[in-house]
Design an enzyme around this catalytic site. Structure first.
Site: not given
Ligand SMILES: *[C@@H]1O[C@H](CO)[C@@H](O)[C@H](O)[C@H]1NC(C)=O
Ligand SMILES: *[C@@H]1O[C@H](CO)[C@@H](O)[C@H](O)[C@H]1NC(C)=O
Length: 465
Positions: A231, A309
């Protein structure tokens, strides 16, 4: 009798005579009995007909067999997809598996030779790994990568697909050999603690990352990989940025990544006249980032089952290393639907400015980013700046030119000030977004500002959140 009628009659008679004569003397050898001869002829005709029918029947059979094969192939591919989605239920298609295995080997060999190719200028080969799942808009991301890619042998593009989503796979396959598609084979359900049920997507993403990075580094054997999600919009100098910073990443062991993202990269907070400005940051930004095999080899064996992350931001993984990040982002996300927080996108991500001016990073001297150079310069710059309060900054009451510093001493003061300034106010493992040595650099009303701890700063407090 009229003349014409006579001629007509005579003509018909002659024809009849000729026909009878032909039948009697030519077509029929005189030494055979008529009945016998006729039977033989019929027999011959019948055999001929039978032969022809047989031929046609065989042709038909062939055609039918071809049709059956096509249908079977179709069914197999559907079933293989289903098996993929349900966790390998079908054992009967060994041949197909063998074929797929051969195709896979061929792909691996092809990618290995790309990875090991020595380019004429001696520069690196850097794979671009795109993570895709079930968003057919992945084409938007791939189109931009292809549009800005300076050379295909320098930047082979791999699209790794998870989720077994056929429409997305179809979109990816349309690119043919412009890109390489790989597919995460493990579609089994992941057991998730009940409390985290709604975060299951993050578990799938971590599994996908673990698999695809292993595949790209260890199977395809690439030494460096740029990681992109499906995206992302990219800037025209996206590839140039990574190519230019590559030598610094390889040279400085206190760096572990290069990211295209500035977490505080909104218009107004960045210097639009300084698209060439780069920083070191202790906060892993993600969103378009470059990683080397040596770092992956270190992370892979302990790769987490979710929230990867935040995991790489923990002190055990980061080990005091930094990433390079730009003043103006080289990526922008065009809409997080799905696992990520839509609210976060609406409130924040969508305002991040994407760089438009091409900076020839490969022509620039970027050695100022090496730790020994950078830290001296950065600390000097920050701590020689005039100390001001947020109120002074806001009211334009600072007379001197140049950069200023707003000090913070506690978690709460940081958060409150960051909010007032329009900055991200959160911490991960005690590190504020974009922070380096605790310092957050941004622009405010056209002036360079550092939100900074004391000069005698001793390190991050993982308790700050
Ligand atoms: C990736 O490779 C590492 C090192 O070989 C291994 O320990 C790890 O289990 C692999 N991870 C996945 C998801 O395959
Ligand atoms: C690059 O910049 C550094 C200072 O950061 C300087 O010492 C070095 O000589 C420069 N290198 C080149 C090739 O200009």
């Amino acid at each position: 009798m009229r003349k014409n009628q006579f001629i007509g009659f005579a003509f018909v008679s002659v024809c009849l005579w000729a026909l009878v004569t032909y039948y009697l003397f030519l077509d029929r050898p005189l030494n055979h009995k008529p009945d016998q001869q006729k039977q033989i002829q019929i027999q011959e005709h019948l055999s001929l007909l039978e032969l022809k029918l047989n031929e046609q029947f065989l042709d038909g059979e062939k055609l039918l067999q071809q049709l059956r094969n096509i249908v079977k192939e179709q069914q197999l591919s559907v079933r293989v997809n289903e098996a993929g989605a349900e966790g390998r239920g079908v054992g009967e298609e060994q041949q197909l598996e063998k074929q797929q295995g051969e195709k896979e080997d061929e792909q691996v060999n092809r990618m290995r030779s790309l990875a090991e190719e020595v380019l004429p200028d001696g520069g690196p080969v850097i794979a671009v790994l795109v993570f895709a799942c079930n968003r057919i808009t992945v084409n938007k991301c791939i189109d931009q990568l292809l549009k800005y890619r300076p050379a295909r042998e320098r930047f082979p593009i791999i699209v790794s697909q998870d989720c077994g989503h056929r429409p997305t796979a179809d979109v990816i396959e349309l690119y043919g050999d412009e890109i390489t598609r790989i597919e995460q084979p493990d579609q089994s359900d992941i057991p998730v603690p009940p409390k985290e049920k709604k975060f299951k997507g993050y578990f799938k993403i971590a599994r996908h990352y673990g698999w695809a990075l292993n595949y790209t580094f260890f199977k395809f054997n690439f030494d460096t990989v740029i990681i992109v999600e499906d995206d992302l919009d990219i800037a025209p100098d996206f590839f140039e940025y990574f190519l230019g910073t590559y030598p610094i990443l390889k040279r400085d062991p206190t760096l572990w990544c290069v990211s295209a993202w500035n977490d505080n990269g909104k218009a107004g907070l960045v210097d639009e006249n300084a698209p060439d400005l780069l920083y070191r940051t202790d906060f892993f930004p993600g969103l378009g980032w470059m990683l080397t095999k040596s770092v992956w080899a270190e992370l892979a064996p302990k790769w987490p089952s979710s929230y990867w992350d935040d995991w790489v931001r923990q002190p055990e993984q980061r080990r005091n290393r930094a990433c390079i990040r730009p003043e103006i982002s080289r990526t922008r996300t065009f809409g997080k639907i799905g696992v990520s927080n839509g609210h976060f996108y609406e409130k924040h991500l969508k305002y991040i400015k994407l760089n438009e001016k091409f900076v020839p990073f490969t022509q620039k001297n970027l050695t100022y980013l090496l730790k020994d150079n950078y830290d001296v310069q950065f600390v000097k710059q920050v701590y020689e700046s005039l100390v001001v309060t947020y109120q002074e900054l806001k009211s334009d009451s600072i007379v001197s030119e140049g950069s200023v510093r707003i000090p913070y001493h506690t978690n709460d003061i940081y958060k409150r000030t960051a909010k007032l300034l329009g900055l991200m106010d959160d911490f991960r493992s005690g590190v504020p977004r974009t922070g380096y040595r605790g310092v957050v650099s941004f622009l405010y009303k056209g002036r360079r500002v550092y939100l900074a701890p004391n000069a005698n700063w001793k390190g991050y407090d993982p308790g700050w959140s």
